[in-house]
Design a protein around this motif. Structure first.
Motif, PDB file in Angstrom:
ATOM      1  N   CYS A  39       0.661  -1.195   0.072  1.00  9.54           N
ATOM      2  CA  CYS A  39      -0.010  -0.003  -0.025  1.00  9.54           C
ATOM      3  C   CYS A  39       0.996   1.151   0.130  1.00  9.54           C
ATOM      4  N   TRP A  44      -2.637   5.450   1.180  1.00  8.70           N
ATOM      5  CA  TRP A  44      -3.056   5.175   2.712  1.00  8.70           C
ATOM      6  C   TRP A  44      -3.701   6.449   3.250  1.00  8.70           C
ATOM      7  N   LEU A  79      -3.789  -3.856   5.243  1.00 14.97           N
ATOM      8  CA  LEU A  79      -4.570  -3.038   4.689  1.00 14.97           C
ATOM      9  C   LEU A  79      -5.602  -3.418   3.782  1.00 14.97           C
ATOM     10  N   TYR A  91     -12.297   1.129   3.690  1.00 18.09           N
ATOM     11  CA  TYR A  91     -10.881   0.294   4.096  1.00 18.09           C
ATOM     12  C   TYR A  91     -11.094   0.026   5.591  1.00 18.09           C
ATOM     13  N   GLU A  93      -7.930  -1.436   8.555  1.00 18.33           N
ATOM     14  CA  GLU A  93      -6.473  -1.832   8.822  1.00 18.33           C
ATOM     15  C   GLU A  93      -6.482  -2.949  10.095  1.00 18.33           C
TER      16      GLU A  93
END
Length: 172
Positions: A39, A44, A79, A91, A93
């Motif tokens: 990523c 991000w 991620l 998204y 994490e």
């Protein structure tokens, strides 16, 4: 408390049994969750700032490119990106802890994708991937600035509260 400061409540939630997960509904259609590996720090940062803008996500804004890159290449971190019809929709994490727990560090949807039932689906995916990685416990925290339905989504998926705390935040 100084001017511009407010009190927030942080709530910690956990799942300690994979069987306690109550899956969110599958929204159907062209909805997909895939790992972003590697990523790029710029992508991000886009996710973090776009998803977190309405919820006072500020702690990572000062991170340099090198700090973000070091975090994103940490083998304990993964991620995952939700897409709907190939458009980025949200998204999460995951971060593996030394005690074999997995923290859902950040989780959220882009503003234009909230209210479509995707949150339960994405959270289910996050929890299932955490268990599949060998987690003994899956946990997260949310705060009173997060989406108004955040805690309910966590509770609906089977999470239970294990701690709350108040803290002071400078509002922007």
């Amino acid at each position: 408390m100084s001017a511009g400061a407010t009190t927030a409540i942080r709530t910690y939630l956990e799942l300690t049994d994979p069987g306690a997960l109550r899956p969110g509904r599958d929204p159907g259609g062209n909805v997909r969750v895939a790992r972003r590996d590697p990523c790029e720090p710029q992508f991000w940062r886009y996710l973090y700032t776009t998803v977190g803008a309405a919820y006072q996500w500020l702690d990572r804004l000062p991170w340099t490119e090198a700090e973000a890159s070091a975090y994103l290449t940490d083998p304990a971190v993964s991620l995952w990106v939700l897409t709907v019809d190939d458009a980025v929709a949200g998204y999460y994490e995951l971060r593996r802890q030394v005690d074999a727990s997995v923290e859902i560090v950040y989780f959220g949807l882009l503003p234009e994708f909230t209210g479509r039932g995707l949150g339960g689906y994405l959270l289910t995916d996050a929890v299932e991937r955490a268990w599949a990685s060998g987690a003994r416990r899956v946990w997260l925290h949310t705060c009173s600035f997060d989406h108004p339905f955040a805690i309910q989504n966590y509770l609906d998926r089977g999470f239970t509260v294990f701690k709350t705390e108040e803290y002071v935040v400078q509002r922007v």
